[in-house]
Design a protein around this motif. Structure first.
Motif, short mmCIF file in Angstrom:
data_model
loop_
_atom_site.label_atom_id
_atom_site.label_comp_id
_atom_site.label_asym_id
_atom_site.label_seq_id
_atom_site.Cartn_x
_atom_site.Cartn_y
_atom_site.Cartn_z
N LYS A 98 27.95 -19.10 -5.67
CA LYS A 98 27.17 -18.24 -6.54
C LYS A 98 25.67 -18.56 -6.39
N ALA A 99 25.34 -19.84 -6.31
CA ALA A 99 23.95 -20.26 -6.14
C ALA A 99 23.38 -19.76 -4.81
N ALA A 100 24.19 -19.82 -3.76
CA ALA A 100 23.74 -19.33 -2.45
C ALA A 100 23.46 -17.83 -2.50
N ALA A 101 24.35 -17.09 -3.13
CA ALA A 101 24.17 -15.64 -3.24
C ALA A 101 22.95 -15.30 -4.07
N LEU A 102 22.76 -15.99 -5.17
CA LEU A 102 21.58 -15.75 -6.02
C LEU A 102 20.30 -16.20 -5.31
N GLY A 103 20.39 -17.27 -4.55
CA GLY A 103 19.22 -17.78 -3.83
C GLY A 103 18.69 -16.83 -2.77
#
Length: 126
Positions: A98-103
């Motif tokens: 999720k963090a990678a996608a939001l990043g």
């Protein structure tokens, strides 16, 4: 981004690597293609991969650098909806994914600015 001699080649390398991954792992990109686009997701995946490789070549060559870098900036803006779709689709995945996608979302801003900087610092031959 600083206007260094290597900056255009770093941008070209990033574009080339990203373009190649569209062919090496197309399913990842297929899932990011917004459903409202006509045609198949795979066609969009391959087309965007070809575009990134072509932009990489254009940015790498001094003669076409200015125009290619400015088109790359527009390309980064154009693929933003795919990154939004990925962030929405991945909102229930484990925290690192999720963090990678939001990043990816705020990362588009420095990419656009970097490409514009490379275009602005290129000699006006294209």
């Amino acid at each position: 981004m600083p206007r260094s001699e290597g900056s255009p080649l770093l941008l070209a390398g990033l574009l080339a690597a990203a373009g190649v991954t569209h062919f090496a792992a197309p399913r990842t990109y297929d899932a990011m293609v917004p459903s409202g686009l006509p045609g198949s997701a795979r066609a969009w995946t391959y087309a965007s991969g070809v575009a990134e490789v072509a932009l990489a070549a254009g940015v790498a060559l001094p003669r076409t650098r200015r125009r290619a870098a400015l088109v790359a900036a527009a390309f980064f803006v154009g693929v933003f909806p795919a990154n939004v779709k990925m962030a929405l689709d991945w909102r229930h995945r484990p925290a690192p994914l999720k963090a990678a996608a939001l990043g990816r979302l705020p990362l588009q801003v420095p990419l656009v600015l970097w490409a514009r900087s490379v275009g602005a610092s290129a000699e006006g031959r294209s």
